[in-house]
Write a protein that holds these residues in place. Structure first.
Motif, PDB file in Angstrom:
ATOM      1  N   ASP A   1      -5.884  -3.860  24.916  1.00 59.97           N
ATOM      2  CA  ASP A   1      -6.904  -3.009  24.284  1.00 59.97           C
ATOM      3  C   ASP A   1      -7.035  -3.342  22.801  1.00 59.97           C
ATOM      4  O   ASP A   1      -8.143  -3.444  22.267  1.00 59.97           O
TER       5      ASP A   1
ATOM      6  N   GLU B   1      -2.009  -1.846  26.949  1.00 63.72           N
ATOM      7  CA  GLU B   1      -2.212  -1.265  25.615  1.00 63.72           C
ATOM      8  C   GLU B   1      -2.437  -2.349  24.574  1.00 63.72           C
ATOM      9  O   GLU B   1      -3.325  -2.229  23.717  1.00 63.72           O
TER      10      GLU B   1
ATOM     11  N   TYR C   1      -8.527  -6.878  22.372  1.00 64.02           N
ATOM     12  CA  TYR C   1      -9.946  -6.815  22.749  1.00 64.02           C
ATOM     13  C   TYR C   1     -10.796  -6.360  21.567  1.00 64.02           C
ATOM     14  O   TYR C   1     -11.776  -7.014  21.194  1.00 64.02           O
TER      15      TYR C   1
ATOM     16  N   LEU D   1     -10.812  -6.440  30.891  1.00 61.27           N
ATOM     17  CA  LEU D   1     -11.462  -5.603  29.885  1.00 61.27           C
ATOM     18  C   LEU D   1     -12.825  -6.168  29.482  1.00 61.27           C
ATOM     19  O   LEU D   1     -13.830  -5.450  29.446  1.00 61.27           O
TER      20      LEU D   1
END
Length: 226
Positions: free
Chosen positions: A201, A198, A204, A20
């Motif tokens: 995310d 998930e 992050y 990511l």
């Protein structure tokens, strides 16, 4: 470009986090014993280092890299974890030490070595577990793991206080059930409602902005138990 260090990047949440950050144009130093999974992706913004976090000599590789290549570290995500699932009567002092070496001692040592590179606005995010939260539901067989994650939460609070004048933020995320290899080891056959991607995310975004709102906080991120 901000500089990001992530531990435990060979699988699960750490593996997804490294991708990511790299895909969003951040410099990533990815630390794990096994660098091959990330190396296979050949992402240009990722540097992998094969390190044993419980070995102080290996940790020196990290500071050597930062000294030679970066001037500072903007975000440190202590994500690596070790779990031993045994009945309490069968767990040994060696088991406890092995778990604490990764979940507590390595976090403390790596963070300490990187303090000179953390400046105003830097954010240290420690990935803990709901199992380490006082008063939460506990599960048999996880005496070493859950107690180590509780120690990590307290360490986070102490460091936030100790470095608040330097404006280095320390926060901990206490995770509930996430579908990772580690969850499968602890609860074979259990299917979590949240995937590793998930949760990556969420972490992050929190690591990039959470220090604007929190310092020394334990955020419980769980929609279910375990």
């Amino acid at each position: 470009m901000k500089n990001i260090i992530i531990t435990g990047t060979s699988r699960g949440i750490g593996f997804e986090l490294a991708q990511l950050f790299a895909k969003n144009n951040y410099n990533v130093l990815a630390l794990s014993r096994n660098s091959e999974p990330l190396n296979k992706l050949n992402l240009k913004n990722i540097t992998t280092l094969s390190v044993d976090l419980s070995n102080d000599n290996d940790l020196q590789k990290v500071t050597n890299f930062v000294t030679s290549n970066w001037e500072n570290v903007d975000i440190l995500i202590n994500n690596a974890g070790k779990l031993v699932n045994k009945p309490f009567e069968k767990i040994t002092t060696t088991d406890f030490l092995e778990v604490y070496k990764v979940n507590v001692f390595a976090v403390a040592e790596l963070t300490k070595q990187l303090i000179p590179f953390l400046s105003k606005g830097s954010h240290v995010v420690n990935i803990s577990s709901i199992g380490g939260v006082l008063g939460s539901m506990k599960f048999p067989g996880l005496a070493a793991y859950s107690s180590s994650k509780g120690a990590l939460l307290t360490l986070t609070e102490v460091l936030a206080e100790e470095y608040k004048e330097q404006q280095i933020s320390f926060n901990a995320i206490a995770l509930g059930a996430v579908q990772t290899e580690m969850l499968e080891e602890a609860f074979p056959g259990y299917k979590a409602p949240v995937t590793a991607k998930e949760m990556a995310d969420y972490i992050y975004n929190f690591s990039l902005t959470g220090n604007k709102y929190y310092n020394g906080k334990i955020l419980q991120v769980s929609s279910t138990t375990p």
